[in-house]
Design a protein around this motif. Structure first.
Motif, short mmCIF file in Angstrom:
data_model
loop_
_atom_site.label_atom_id
_atom_site.label_comp_id
_atom_site.label_asym_id
_atom_site.label_seq_id
_atom_site.Cartn_x
_atom_site.Cartn_y
_atom_site.Cartn_z
N LYS A 1 47.79 36.64 45.12
CA LYS A 1 46.56 36.10 44.54
C LYS A 1 45.88 37.13 43.64
N HIS A 2 45.90 38.40 44.07
CA HIS A 2 45.34 39.46 43.23
C HIS A 2 46.03 39.47 41.86
N ASP A 3 47.35 39.40 41.88
CA ASP A 3 48.10 39.45 40.62
C ASP A 3 47.85 38.22 39.76
N GLU A 4 47.66 37.07 40.40
CA GLU A 4 47.32 35.87 39.63
C GLU A 4 45.99 36.06 38.90
N ILE A 5 45.04 36.68 39.58
CA ILE A 5 43.74 36.93 38.96
C ILE A 5 43.87 37.95 37.83
N ARG A 6 44.64 39.02 38.06
CA ARG A 6 44.85 40.01 37.01
C ARG A 6 45.44 39.36 35.75
N LEU A 7 46.45 38.51 35.95
CA LEU A 7 47.09 37.84 34.82
C LEU A 7 46.13 36.87 34.13
N LYS A 8 45.31 36.19 34.93
CA LYS A 8 44.35 35.24 34.35
C LYS A 8 43.29 35.96 33.51
N ILE A 9 42.85 37.12 33.96
CA ILE A 9 41.89 37.91 33.18
C ILE A 9 42.51 38.31 31.84
N ARG A 10 43.76 38.78 31.90
CA ARG A 10 44.44 39.21 30.68
C ARG A 10 44.64 38.02 29.73
N LEU A 11 45.02 36.87 30.29
CA LEU A 11 45.23 35.67 29.48
C LEU A 11 43.94 35.25 28.80
N LEU B 1 30.41 37.07 26.28
CA LEU B 1 31.48 36.54 27.12
C LEU B 1 32.72 37.42 27.04
N VAL B 2 33.10 37.83 25.82
CA VAL B 2 34.25 38.72 25.65
C VAL B 2 34.02 40.05 26.37
N GLN B 3 32.83 40.59 26.21
CA GLN B 3 32.50 41.86 26.88
C GLN B 3 32.58 41.72 28.39
N HIS B 4 32.08 40.60 28.90
CA HIS B 4 32.08 40.38 30.35
C HIS B 4 33.51 40.26 30.89
N VAL B 5 34.34 39.49 30.22
CA VAL B 5 35.73 39.32 30.67
C VAL B 5 36.48 40.66 30.59
N SER B 6 36.21 41.45 29.56
CA SER B 6 36.86 42.76 29.42
C SER B 6 36.57 43.64 30.63
N GLY B 7 35.37 43.55 31.16
CA GLY B 7 35.01 44.40 32.30
C GLY B 7 35.60 43.95 33.62
N LEU B 8 36.06 42.69 33.69
CA LEU B 8 36.58 42.18 34.96
C LEU B 8 37.89 42.83 35.38
N HIS B 9 38.62 43.44 34.44
CA HIS B 9 39.89 44.07 34.82
C HIS B 9 39.68 45.21 35.80
N ILE C 1 40.88 56.19 43.96
CA ILE C 1 41.10 54.91 43.28
C ILE C 1 39.83 54.44 42.60
N GLY C 2 38.69 54.62 43.25
CA GLY C 2 37.42 54.26 42.64
C GLY C 2 36.87 52.95 43.19
N TYR C 3 35.64 52.61 42.75
CA TYR C 3 34.90 51.48 43.28
C TYR C 3 34.49 50.53 42.15
N TYR C 4 34.14 49.31 42.52
CA TYR C 4 33.72 48.32 41.53
C TYR C 4 32.21 48.12 41.55
N LYS C 5 31.55 48.72 40.58
CA LYS C 5 30.13 48.49 40.30
C LYS C 5 29.18 48.81 41.45
N ILE C 6 29.55 49.73 42.32
CA ILE C 6 28.62 50.13 43.37
C ILE C 6 28.64 51.65 43.50
N GLU C 7 27.52 52.19 43.97
CA GLU C 7 27.44 53.61 44.30
C GLU C 7 27.66 53.74 45.80
N ILE D 1 31.38 41.13 42.74
CA ILE D 1 32.44 40.27 42.20
C ILE D 1 31.96 38.82 42.16
N LEU D 2 31.28 38.38 43.23
CA LEU D 2 30.77 37.02 43.26
C LEU D 2 29.74 36.81 42.16
N LYS D 3 28.89 37.80 41.96
CA LYS D 3 27.89 37.70 40.90
C LYS D 3 28.57 37.60 39.53
#
Length: 433
Positions: free
Chosen positions: A172-182, A131-139, A241-247, A100-102
């Motif tokens: 804070k999680h929801d603020e980030i979710r909304l910001k990604i969508r915006l 940039l669009v592709q990258h932001v799309s993946g952040l959800h 639920i699943g994981y974010y970009k890790i095995e 996530i930091l990366k």
């Protein structure tokens, strides 16, 4: 010295571009790179981008360097978590935060790079699309990392009387979710460069800030409080639920029995309390754990996902916004839900062969569905019909046990007239007081 920094950075990027990994580069250039102040890195990168010496493919690679060399000052708490075996749920959360930091760094760099290029620069379109592709993946962060914390982690600390912390973090999680969508919507509308850059940099800051809060406050708290049994339960549930970009591997093992929040002892000893981070103690005060509520009552039935009394179970079936009928593996009607029904059912139907519950003209369809379900063809069968001005949706599902053996068929009937009329979104309650 300035030119030396640029040349050094160009040399590292060249090797990255040629496929050399970050760990190898750390050994070769770590000492020299660590001498470059973090605030100078974006300046050097911008110079290289404007000169055309790096392209969009190098952006993410550069962010590996950011994380490893310039954002990688691991706290003492972080070092303790990194000692945990791979596969331990806390180590998994921590490793996801590296990704996530990366990605936060990549977002900042992509936005700065894209909007520093003139609109007639042929590379700009490529950068914008990336940039669009990258932001799309952040959800996916919200769907995996944040959801696991909200659904699996927070119940354990809430039960111990720490309620303010999960409330703040979830907000804070929801603020980030909304910001990604915006931001994604603004990118698709091709808003002004200034607005897009501002929103992208703000989202990057929010993501990085959440990583800091979790790594330095939340995760050390979890390490102090949670038992092996609690981690075991979380481990069993997190895959759904699943994981974010890790095995995630299974190197971590424990013989402890899984412990759910309602099964745990929520009291925190004074010795354990003193080990909590100061930020948690300031917010929580002296803990008042939830000790009065007993989930399992006398005469409750244990169902796979909870406990219900017979009264509650009957009331739930009567309240469902659709009606159901269950036909057992012998083709006999065994159950139907009460309350409002679209198709009438009476107790006289119980034990009746399902074929006798349908008009003779449709019995061949009933038999075809039951035969397919018994043979293991599990696709639901569905129909929709008009009843006056109402649209009725009828579905049949095979009901299977844990081994996949056929137990019967479930009929679900629903009036979808109102549902078909829905448009847009409704997120606020409009009840009249």
């Amino acid at each position: 010295m300035e030119r030396e920094k640029v040349e050094l950075f160009k040399e590292v990027l060249k090797k990255l571009h040629e496929g050399e990994d970050v760990e190898s580069l750390k050994k070769q250039f770590g000492e020299l790179l660590s001498q470059i102040p973090p605030f100078e890195i974006p300046v050097i990168e911008q110079e290289l981008i404007k000169s055309g010496e790096i392209d969009v493919r190098d952006i993410i690679k550069m962010c590996d360097l950011h994380v490893e060399f310039f954002r990688g000052a691991v706290s003492e708490a972080g070092r303790e978590i990194e000692k945990l075996p791979n596969g331990h749920p806390l180590r998994t959360l921590y490793e996801e935060n590296k990704q996530i930091l990366k990605d936060a760094e990549a977002l900042s760099l992509l936005a700065s790079s894209t909007f520093s290029l003139p609109k007639d620069d042929p590379r700009r379109k490529q950068f914008y699309e990336k940039l669009v592709q990258h932001v799309s993946g952040l959800h996916r962060i919200g769907l995996t990392h944040y959801t696991r914390e909200e659904m699996l982690i927070f119940p354990y600390i809430e039960r111990r009387g720490i309620t303010a912390v999960p409330t703040v973090l979830w907000s804070k999680h929801d603020e980030i979710r909304l910001k990604i969508r915006l931001l994604l919507n603004l990118l698709k509308k091709e808003e002004s460069d200034e607005r897009l850059k501002e929103e992208a940099l703000e989202l990057s800051r929010m993501l990085s800030d959440m990583v800091f809060r979790e790594n330095n406050i939340l995760y050390p708290t979890l390490k102090v409080l949670f038992s092996e049994g609690e981690w075991k339960a979380i481990k069993l549930l997190e895959k759904d639920i699943g994981y974010y970009k890790i095995e995630v591997t299974d190197e971590w093992e424990t013989s402890a029995e899984p412990v759910l929040p309602h099964q745990m002892d929520p009291t925190v000893s004074p010795e354990t309390y003193e080990k909590l981070p100061d930020e948690i103690k300031r917010v929580a005060g002296m803990l008042t754990p939830d000790t009065e509520y007993s989930l399992v009552r006398d005469n409750d039935m244990e169902i796979e996902s909870g406990y219900l009394s017979l009264e509650e179970l009957n009331a739930i079936f009567k309240t469902l916004p659709f009606d159901i009928t269950f036909v057992d593996k012998h083709g006999r009607v065994r159950f139907f839900s009460g309350g409002h029904r679209i198709f009438h059912r009476a107790p006289t139907v119980l034990g009746r062969p399902v074929q006798f519950c349908h008009p003779p003209r449709s019995v061949h369809i009933v038999n075809k569905i039951l035969k397919a379900f018994k043979e293991g063809r599990k696709e639901p069968a569905e129909f929709w019909i008009n009843m006056g001005d109402r649209k009725i949706h009828i579905r049949y599902f095979p009901v299977l046990d844990k081994e996949g053996n056929y137990l019967g068929t479930l009929e679900v009937v629903q009036d979808i007239t109102r549902i078909k009329e829905l448009e847009g979104e409704k997120r606020l309650l409009d009840w009249k007081d």
